[in-house]
Enzyme design. Sequence first.
Site, PDB file in Angstrom:
ATOM      1  N   LEU A  81     -20.414 -29.265 -11.224  1.00  0.00           N
ATOM      2  CA  LEU A  81     -19.031 -28.779 -11.128  1.00  0.00           C
ATOM      3  C   LEU A  81     -18.963 -27.253 -11.190  1.00  0.00           C
ATOM      4  O   LEU A  81     -19.696 -26.613 -11.935  1.00  0.00           O
ATOM      5  CB  LEU A  81     -18.188 -29.381 -12.262  1.00  0.00           C
ATOM      6  CG  LEU A  81     -18.136 -30.909 -12.319  1.00  0.00           C
ATOM      7  CD1 LEU A  81     -17.221 -31.377 -13.451  1.00  0.00           C
ATOM      8  CD2 LEU A  81     -17.682 -31.511 -10.995  1.00  0.00           C
ATOM      9  N   HIS A  82     -18.070 -26.698 -10.374  1.00  0.00           N
ATOM     10  CA  HIS A  82     -17.847 -25.252 -10.348  1.00  0.00           C
ATOM     11  C   HIS A  82     -16.337 -25.009 -10.346  1.00  0.00           C
ATOM     12  O   HIS A  82     -15.547 -25.972 -10.440  1.00  0.00           O
ATOM     13  CB  HIS A  82     -18.537 -24.627  -9.127  1.00  0.00           C
ATOM     14  CG  HIS A  82     -18.233 -25.317  -7.833  1.00  0.00           C
ATOM     15  ND1 HIS A  82     -16.971 -25.359  -7.282  1.00  0.00           N
ATOM     16  CD2 HIS A  82     -19.022 -26.032  -6.986  1.00  0.00           C
ATOM     17  CE1 HIS A  82     -17.001 -26.033  -6.149  1.00  0.00           C
ATOM     18  NE2 HIS A  82     -18.234 -26.470  -5.956  1.00  0.00           N
TER      19      HIS A  82
ATOM     20  N   HIS B  82     -14.076 -27.267  -8.216  1.00  0.00           N
ATOM     21  CA  HIS B  82     -13.729 -28.556  -8.848  1.00  0.00           C
ATOM     22  C   HIS B  82     -12.699 -28.336  -9.955  1.00  0.00           C
ATOM     23  O   HIS B  82     -11.764 -29.119 -10.119  1.00  0.00           O
ATOM     24  CB  HIS B  82     -14.963 -29.208  -9.473  1.00  0.00           C
ATOM     25  CG  HIS B  82     -16.040 -29.566  -8.502  1.00  0.00           C
ATOM     26  ND1 HIS B  82     -17.233 -28.918  -8.448  1.00  0.00           N
ATOM     27  CD2 HIS B  82     -16.095 -30.531  -7.553  1.00  0.00           C
ATOM     28  CE1 HIS B  82     -17.997 -29.454  -7.516  1.00  0.00           C
ATOM     29  NE2 HIS B  82     -17.329 -30.436  -6.949  1.00  0.00           N
TER      30      HIS B  82
ATOM     31  N   GLN C  54     -13.398 -34.500   5.691  1.00  0.00           N
ATOM     32  CA  GLN C  54     -13.372 -35.592   4.701  1.00  0.00           C
ATOM     33  C   GLN C  54     -11.941 -35.868   4.248  1.00  0.00           C
ATOM     34  O   GLN C  54     -11.494 -37.021   4.183  1.00  0.00           O
ATOM     35  CB  GLN C  54     -14.241 -35.202   3.503  1.00  0.00           C
ATOM     36  CG  GLN C  54     -14.076 -36.062   2.276  1.00  0.00           C
ATOM     37  CD  GLN C  54     -15.056 -35.712   1.173  1.00  0.00           C
ATOM     38  OE1 GLN C  54     -16.218 -36.051   1.257  1.00  0.00           O
ATOM     39  NE2 GLN C  54     -14.602 -35.049   0.117  1.00  0.00           N
TER      40      GLN C  54
END
Length: 284
Positions: free
Chosen positions: A32-33, A36, A159
């Site tokens: 996670l960064h 996110h 997506q």
Amino acid sequence: MLLHKIVEVREKINEWKKQGLTVGLVPTMGALHNGHLSLIKKSVEKCDRTVVSVFINPIQFCPGEDLDKYPRTLDADEKLCNDAGVDIIFAPSPKEMYGEGHILSNDFLTYVIPPFFYTNKLCGKSRVGHFDGVCTVVNKLFNIVQPDFAFFGEKDRQQLIILKKMVKDLNIPVEIIPCPIVREESGLALSSRNKYLSSKDREDALALSKILFNIKACYKKGMKDPQILAETVYSFLNENHSLEYLEFRDGDDLEEKKVADDNTIVFIALKIGDVRLIDNVSLK
Ligand code: PAF
């Protein structure tokens, strides 16, 4: 609370539903960064309870892709989620998600297959079957968590468009909330795969956002022809770059744009050395 089992998540969700609480889901593959984190923050603000799933989904990786070396940082992810006010971190094993022996071919597993028109282009062209894997796992996560809202980043815009289509076509009772791309000050879009970049590659990776921002500036000055706009790309590329695609597509159904307009998304995939990065910008 870190949970690994579907039944445990279900139990908690049922409790919340009985209390009339709204549930937000942020599906991730971990590492996670701040990108996110922006989705997580939105969910925590909007929903009574937030679930973050951390699952490196094997069925969305094609042969030869980075499944084995994809960064796995569950301890750090858990801390970040706890600090951000997440209620459940759901981190199942592949066996938990896909069963004993987890035989992953579509001869043995029920897949959700999005329409070919949406998947035969952009990333779907080189990553055959990738979006089948994404739709299948997101569907499973929706069934497990039964969220009212689900948060997806615009960084993976193909997506996002495909998942919106899936939710509409299959009448899934969830609202998809798109979240803007988070960029470093340099313009580089945050991505878990940035971890693969050397410092030289990092410099070269700035080409993605420079190309997109330059195209947007040209569009704002009145240039509408995608072919002419696309030609501006070459002044940003060097020998460390290999351009996979630069395409102008409709923001709702990914149809190719013959004339750029405010509903156009410019999509780019560029290899920097061995690392493949994607980015996009809306011309609006
Ligand atoms: O965008 C991702 O990280 C993944 O494709 C997702 C949506 C978590 C499904 O595995």
